[in-house]
Design a protein around this motif. Structure first.
Motif, mmCIF file in Angstrom:
data_model
loop_
_atom_site.group_PDB
_atom_site.id
_atom_site.type_symbol
_atom_site.label_atom_id
_atom_site.label_comp_id
_atom_site.label_asym_id
_atom_site.label_seq_id
_atom_site.Cartn_x
_atom_site.Cartn_y
_atom_site.Cartn_z
ATOM 1 N N ASP A 101 7.616 -10.433 4.622
ATOM 2 C CA ASP A 101 8.368 -11.032 5.615
ATOM 3 C C ASP A 101 8.577 -10.343 6.901
ATOM 4 O OD1 ASP A 101 9.722 -8.052 5.746
ATOM 5 O OD2 ASP A 101 11.711 -9.024 5.111
ATOM 6 N N GLY A 102 7.500 -10.026 7.257
ATOM 7 C CA GLY A 102 6.926 -10.128 8.484
ATOM 8 C C GLY A 102 7.961 -8.742 9.106
ATOM 9 N N ARG A 103 9.014 -8.126 9.083
ATOM 10 C CA ARG A 103 9.627 -7.241 9.634
ATOM 11 C C ARG A 103 9.166 -6.323 9.837
ATOM 12 N NH1 ARG A 103 14.256 -5.996 5.586
ATOM 13 N NH2 ARG A 103 12.583 -5.689 4.540
ATOM 14 N N PRO A 104 9.015 -5.537 11.125
ATOM 15 C CA PRO A 104 8.658 -4.132 11.553
ATOM 16 C C PRO A 104 8.447 -3.614 11.064
ATOM 17 C CG PRO A 104 10.594 -4.712 13.674
ATOM 18 C CD PRO A 104 10.403 -6.172 11.774
ATOM 19 N N GLY A 105 9.289 -3.051 10.238
ATOM 20 C CA GLY A 105 9.960 -1.677 9.260
ATOM 21 C C GLY A 105 8.037 -1.694 8.587
ATOM 22 N N GLY A 106 7.981 -2.322 7.953
ATOM 23 C CA GLY A 106 6.502 -1.917 7.309
ATOM 24 C C GLY A 106 5.017 -1.768 8.202
ATOM 25 N N LEU A 107 5.532 -2.906 9.407
ATOM 26 C CA LEU A 107 4.203 -2.607 9.868
ATOM 27 C C LEU A 107 3.155 -1.461 10.205
ATOM 28 C CD1 LEU A 107 2.109 -4.660 10.514
ATOM 29 C CD2 LEU A 107 3.612 -4.865 12.698
ATOM 30 N N GLY A 108 3.571 -0.479 10.686
ATOM 31 C CA GLY A 108 3.142 0.978 11.210
ATOM 32 C C GLY A 108 2.478 1.445 10.076
ATOM 33 N N LEU A 109 3.292 1.442 9.062
ATOM 34 C CA LEU A 109 2.655 2.520 8.333
ATOM 35 C C LEU A 109 1.055 1.509 7.531
ATOM 36 C CD1 LEU A 109 4.671 3.708 5.267
ATOM 37 C CD2 LEU A 109 3.179 4.526 6.585
ATOM 38 N N TRP A 110 1.372 -0.172 8.227
ATOM 39 C CA TRP A 110 0.116 -0.898 7.366
ATOM 40 C C TRP A 110 -1.332 -0.522 8.345
ATOM 41 C CZ3 TRP A 110 -3.141 -3.649 4.059
ATOM 42 C CH2 TRP A 110 -4.159 -4.520 4.566
ATOM 43 N N ILE A 111 -0.536 -0.815 9.801
ATOM 44 C CA ILE A 111 -1.788 -0.456 11.301
ATOM 45 C C ILE A 111 -2.404 1.341 10.959
ATOM 46 C CG2 ILE A 111 -1.881 0.269 13.364
ATOM 47 C CD1 ILE A 111 0.388 -2.128 13.429
ATOM 48 N N THR A 112 -1.170 2.177 10.679
ATOM 49 C CA THR A 112 -1.605 3.458 10.302
ATOM 50 C C THR A 112 -2.428 3.599 9.634
ATOM 51 O OG1 THR A 112 0.139 4.921 11.134
ATOM 52 C CG2 THR A 112 -0.791 5.802 9.575
ATOM 53 N N TYR A 113 -2.894 3.227 8.255
ATOM 54 C CA TYR A 113 -3.551 3.773 7.081
ATOM 55 C C TYR A 113 -5.094 2.446 7.159
ATOM 56 C CZ TYR A 113 -0.906 4.776 2.936
ATOM 57 O OH TYR A 113 0.104 5.524 2.054
ATOM 58 N N GLN A 114 -4.798 1.261 7.853
ATOM 59 C CA GLN A 114 -6.445 0.748 8.969
ATOM 60 C C GLN A 114 -6.868 1.204 9.221
ATOM 61 O OE1 GLN A 114 -6.236 -3.360 8.213
ATOM 62 N NE2 GLN A 114 -3.963 -3.324 8.555
ATOM 63 N N SER A 115 -5.992 2.808 10.208
ATOM 64 C CA SER A 115 -6.484 3.999 11.537
ATOM 65 C C SER A 115 -7.231 5.060 11.246
ATOM 66 C CB SER A 115 -5.716 3.559 12.642
ATOM 67 O OG SER A 115 -4.978 1.831 13.301
ATOM 68 N N CYS A 116 -6.953 4.936 9.641
ATOM 69 C CA CYS A 116 -6.960 6.881 9.764
ATOM 70 C C CYS A 116 -8.423 6.426 8.363
ATOM 71 C CB CYS A 116 -6.266 7.297 9.228
ATOM 72 S SG CYS A 116 -4.934 7.272 9.860
ATOM 73 N N ASN A 117 -9.043 7.964 8.558
ATOM 74 C CA ASN A 117 -10.169 7.818 7.715
ATOM 75 C C ASN A 117 -9.363 8.299 6.174
ATOM 76 O OD1 ASN A 117 -11.728 8.620 9.667
ATOM 77 N ND2 ASN A 117 -12.642 7.159 8.447
ATOM 78 N N HIS A 118 -8.166 8.798 6.134
ATOM 79 C CA HIS A 118 -7.506 9.226 4.530
ATOM 80 C C HIS A 118 -5.601 9.399 5.099
ATOM 81 C CE1 HIS A 118 -6.227 12.782 1.817
ATOM 82 N NE2 HIS A 118 -6.695 11.118 1.005
ATOM 83 N N VAL A 119 -5.289 8.935 4.463
ATOM 84 C CA VAL A 119 -3.478 9.130 4.657
ATOM 85 C C VAL A 119 -3.043 9.961 3.540
ATOM 86 C CG1 VAL A 119 -1.134 8.109 5.283
ATOM 87 C CG2 VAL A 119 -3.817 6.894 6.192
ATOM 88 N N THR A 120 -2.248 10.379 3.432
ATOM 89 C CA THR A 120 -1.460 11.231 2.138
ATOM 90 C C THR A 120 -0.652 11.479 2.612
ATOM 91 O OG1 THR A 120 -2.100 12.174 0.083
ATOM 92 C CG2 THR A 120 -2.297 13.474 2.181
ATOM 93 N N TYR A 121 0.842 11.572 1.660
ATOM 94 C CA TYR A 121 2.215 11.852 2.139
ATOM 95 C C TYR A 121 2.649 11.892 1.017
ATOM 96 C CZ TYR A 121 3.244 7.728 -1.321
ATOM 97 O OH TYR A 121 3.171 7.227 -2.766
ATOM 98 N N HIS A 122 3.912 13.535 0.625
ATOM 99 C CA HIS A 122 4.397 14.408 -0.266
ATOM 100 C C HIS A 122 5.523 14.377 0.255
ATOM 101 C CE1 HIS A 122 3.484 17.453 2.536
ATOM 102 N NE2 HIS A 122 4.289 18.025 1.733
#
Length: 348
Positions: free
Chosen positions: A280-301
């Motif tokens: 829906d274009g809200r900024p709340g999810g945009l940060g992670l979308w940018i992060t996943y494209q800016s790193c060589n590996h992203v993981t979480y727990h």
């Protein structure tokens, strides 16, 4: 009109092709590709250099099959999703009734960074479902670890076999269920040592400054700039959407920088956060979308202390230790073949 086993589908027909020899790969891939060309369907290969070369040599000259550079397509999960969504949208806008693709993640990705490729395989069941795609994801069982094959079975609704059969995967999980699993990733070896830097409730500007101070020498200027953005976005998300305190930790090695951002909250509710652009274009999810494209590996727990994202820029450890681009001669690791069903460093 759609063709083959995907004829009854309205969206994405997602198959795993697990093969135990080069002949098995070709026995499935070549008819899949040539039948697509015969049916007038846009047909693509996005395999690695070795396997793509095998397929290319087995096809007739001027076959009509288009070849993509697999290593570039699958550089990062979100980059692959972004590229394929645009390709699929353009082809269907041009009148394609079905698109065929056979691809593979680079063999080194079957090692220490497999967790985010497993999430990719789950997420694309939704990401590509708006288009008439039939794809095969190829996995060489001679070099694919058993735990990876179990994830392949859980993320692919269908299995293609060397006998030209297309079977349902009995271990398939709905993508939301798979993505909501708490799958702890092994720590980077440099995390066994105290972090180079630790900040509590830093501002985005303080986070950017910290990465700039830590990064020279480990990363190129472009990669460092990307990582600065990723860490800044992640810290901002933690401050806005998480629960205090928000802690940033940094570790460095000659070939990489590792950052963790943790807070005491439960993390994002959306299982696709970071993998798909915000619907829906809200900024709340945009940060992670940018992060996943800016790193060589992203993981979480998630654990009793809260939610932690780990970001890696540079060369994640152990990428070449598990899988080689050339299968060992005559050696096979445990895995499926034929019609068999899949089942479930030191601090410098």
């Amino acid at each position: 009109m759609r063709t083959g086993p995907a004829a009854a589908e309205s969206g994405y027909f997602h198959e795993a092709l697990c093969y135990a020899s080069d002949d098995e790969l070709l026995a499935v891939a070549v008819p899949f590709l040539l039948d697509g060309v015969t049916a007038g369907e846009p047909t693509f290969v996005a395999l690695g250099e070795r396997t793509g070369g095998l397929v290319r040599s087995a096809l007739p000259a001027d076959s009509g099959v288009e070849f993509l550079t697999g290593a570039e397509v699958y550089a990062r999960p979100t980059a692959a999703i972004r590229m394929y969504r645009k390709l699929l949208a353009d082809l269907t806008a041009g009148g394609a009734d079905q698109i065929r693709i056979i691809g593979e993640v680079p063999p080194p990705s079957l090692g220490s960074t497999w967790d985010w490729w497993a999430r990719y395989e789950a997420a694309i069941n939704r990401a590509y479902d708006d288009w008439p795609l039939w794809s095969m994801c190829a996995y060489d069982t001679r070099i694919t670890p058993p735990d990876v094959l179990a994830d392949v079975a859980a993320t692919h609704p269908h299995i293609a076999t060397a006998r030209q059969r297309h079977l349902p995967s009995p271990d398939y999980l709905a993508p939301e269920s798979f993505l909501r699993q708490n799958r702890p990733a092994p720590p980077d070896p440099i995390q066994a040592y105290p972090p180079l830097l630790q900040l509590t409730d830093p501002t985005a500007a303080q986070a950017r400054s910290a990465v700039h101070q830590a990064g020279p020498g480990q990363l190129s200027a472009e990669d460092l700039d990307d990582f600065v953005i990723a860490v800044s976005e992640t810290v901002t998300n933690g401050l806005r959407h998480g629960s205090p305190p928000v802690r940033l930790r940094l570790w460095t090695a000659p070939d990489r920088i590792v950052a963790t951002v943790s807070d005491t909250g439960k993390g994002p509710d959306d299982p696709y956060a970071g993998l798909l652009p915000p619907a829906d274009g809200r900024p709340g999810g945009l940060g992670l979308w940018i992060t996943y494209q800016s790193c060589n590996h992203v993981t979480y727990h998630r654990d009793a202390d809260g939610f932690t994202l780990r970001l890696t820029a540079g060369q994640p450890p152990g990428l070449t230790a598990v899988a080689q681009s050339e299968p060992p001669g005559g050696e096979r690791r445990p895995g499926g073949s034929g019609d068999q069903q899949l089942s479930s460093g030191t601090r410098p």
